[in-house]
Design an enzyme around this catalytic site. Structure first.
Site, PDB file in Angstrom:
ATOM      1  N   LYS A 176       0.819  -1.011  -0.177  1.00 52.36           N
ATOM      2  CA  LYS A 176       0.165  -0.126  -0.021  1.00 52.36           C
ATOM      3  C   LYS A 176       0.807   1.183  -0.039  1.00 52.36           C
ATOM      4  O   LYS A 176       2.047   1.151   0.637  1.00 52.36           O
ATOM      5  CB  LYS A 176      -0.867   0.036   1.058  1.00 52.36           C
ATOM      6  CG  LYS A 176      -2.098   0.648   1.313  1.00 52.36           C
ATOM      7  CD  LYS A 176      -3.190   0.106   0.351  1.00 52.36           C
ATOM      8  CE  LYS A 176      -4.618   0.485   0.270  1.00 52.36           C
ATOM      9  NZ  LYS A 176      -5.640  -0.460  -0.311  1.00 52.36           N
ATOM     10  N   GLY A 191     -24.570   3.630   3.665  1.00 50.00           N
ATOM     11  CA  GLY A 191     -23.222   3.870   2.746  1.00 50.00           C
ATOM     12  C   GLY A 191     -23.653   3.546   1.134  1.00 50.00           C
ATOM     13  O   GLY A 191     -23.426   2.318   0.870  1.00 50.00           O
ATOM     14  N   GLY A 202     -22.054   0.764  -2.794  1.00 50.30           N
ATOM     15  CA  GLY A 202     -23.162   0.506  -2.001  1.00 50.30           C
ATOM     16  C   GLY A 202     -24.669   0.619  -2.916  1.00 50.30           C
ATOM     17  O   GLY A 202     -25.192   0.008  -3.175  1.00 50.30           O
ATOM     18  N   HIS A 203     -24.375   1.597  -3.933  1.00 53.92           N
ATOM     19  CA  HIS A 203     -25.623   1.810  -4.842  1.00 53.92           C
ATOM     20  C   HIS A 203     -25.532   0.888  -5.893  1.00 53.92           C
ATOM     21  O   HIS A 203     -26.719  -0.061  -5.989  1.00 53.92           O
ATOM     22  CB  HIS A 203     -25.255   3.079  -5.765  1.00 53.92           C
ATOM     23  CG  HIS A 203     -26.465   3.432  -6.680  1.00 53.92           C
ATOM     24  ND1 HIS A 203     -26.606   4.735  -6.867  1.00 53.92           N
ATOM     25  CD2 HIS A 203     -27.093   2.793  -7.472  1.00 53.92           C
ATOM     26  CE1 HIS A 203     -27.571   4.758  -8.000  1.00 53.92           C
ATOM     27  NE2 HIS A 203     -28.132   3.723  -7.993  1.00 53.92           N
TER      28      HIS A 203
END
Length: 379
Positions: A102, A202, A207-208
């Site tokens: 990362k 959220g 999430g959508h």
């Protein structure tokens, strides 16, 4: 800490306290950490490689200011170490030929992000010679990766126009959906979600999309978000969805079967776990457990927890596939295996009498150890 040789005009520096954080924190054990600085562009970044036992480290680039921290650089280092370790486990359980890494660029992306800064960052990643492959994360986007790729061949998560796969939220949502199906199969004997009530906290991109998959599956969906506009977009696309005002109202809803935290980390805490009415927790948010002991608290309440880094791995599966010439059908087939992986984890957890999060960690650790042992034996 390794210096792999800076590009002309670019410095690599270590700050006081960095070695102590790396070697003596509970997030230690990393193979390599770079502290990068380019005075010309204002770049300050941390690149952490936790493990390359399974292959080159793969993980996104976070761009964040750490504004509330007394020592932002130390906070960024700790964040990079934690996130890199998590990517090792995520990639191992996703069956990818990659270890975990990362990067964190320190600063407010709205104020300091420039093309020149991203190009300088790309030179640092490229200097690692392929040991780290970067992609998008919080504060960076597909367009940013297109810029980074101009100075670094080890970049994924690019736009289709630049030869990449584009937005990875589609397969992230699909993977979480597969995790829910596995949870339902383990808990109720069937993966079908028809008639189940699912609460999604959220409703951004993932999430959508997850809400859409659940509606298609015949589930009753409740949603909440701190952004009214995000909820409005979901309701416009799926008028049969029910909006609730707060996360607390969502997690305490009567008849809730599955809770899907898809916003910020730390959603499962000493405050929220006692309130949960759901039988299963399975969501896209990273680092959902506010502390390790919360996994045990969930198990003691009889709540089945699908480890976040297992079920939200669809995105990293997508960006990993891009490295081989992206094929959506191939990547989706790999993401579909999240169902089988989650079932395996639930089975091990039940057999060993431990929370699923512990079982998942053990499986990932065995895979990394086996790969490391095989590499040593071959050498």
């Amino acid at each position: 800490m390794t210096d792999v040789g800076a590009a002309p005009g670019v410095e690599r520096t270590a700050r006081p306290g960095a070695l102590e954080t790396l070697f003596h924190s509970d997030q230690g054990g990393h193979e390599e950490v770079l502290l990068c600085q380019d005075r010309t562009t204002g770049l300050k970044a941390v690149i952490a490689l936790h493990s390359t036992a399974l292959g080159p480290a793969l993980g996104g680039t976070r761009f964040h200011a750490y504004a509330g921290e007394a020592r932002p650089e130390e906070a960024a280092l700790r964040d990079a170490l934690n996130l890199a370790r998590g990517m090792s486990y995520k990639n191992a359980l996703a069956g990818l030929p990659h270890g975990g890494g990362k990067a964190v660029i320190i600063g407010d992306p709205d104020r300091i992000k420039t093309e020149e800064l991203l190009l300088a960052y790309g030179r640092f990643v490229d200097g690692l010679g392929g040991r780290y492959v970067t992609a998008c994360d919080v504060g960076t986007y597909v367009g940013d990766m297109d810029v980074v790729a101009r100075t670094c061949r080890w970049t994924t998560g690019r736009s289709p126009e630049a030869g990449g796969a584009g937005d990875s939220s589609v397969l992230t949502a699909f993977g979480v959906y597969q995790g829910m199906r596995a949870g339902a199969a383990h808990r109720w004997g069937s993966p079908e979600l028809t008639g189940r009530t699912v609460g999604v906290a959220g409703v951004g991109k993932v999430g959508h999309l997850l809400t859409g998959l659940l509606v298609e599956a015949g589930a009753r969906v409740l949603v909440t978000d701190v952004r009214p506009g995000a909820v409005a977009q979901v309701l416009a696309a799926h008028p049969q969805v029910t909006a609730v005002p707060t996360t607390e109202a969502l997690i305490t809803a009567e008849g809730l079967d599955i809770y899907a935290p898809c916003a910020l980390g730390g959603a499962l805490s000493d405050t929220t776990v006692p309130l949960l009415t759901a039988d299963i927790v399975c969501g896209a948010a990273n680092n959902q457990l506010s502390r390790p002991g919360v996994a045990k608290d969930l198990a003691e309440r009889g709540i089945l927890y699908a480890p976040d880094y297992v079920v939200n791995s669809g995105g990293v599966i997508q960006v990993a596939d891009e490295l081989h010439g992206f094929d959506f059908a191939r990547a989706k087939a790999k993401a579909a295996k999240i169902y089988e992986t989650a079932l395996e984890i639930f089975g091990h957890a039940a057999a060993e009498g431990v929370p699923p999060a512990v079982a998942a960690d053990r499986i990932a650790e065995r895979r990394m150890a086996q790969a490391a042992n095989a590499e040593r034996a071959y050498a």
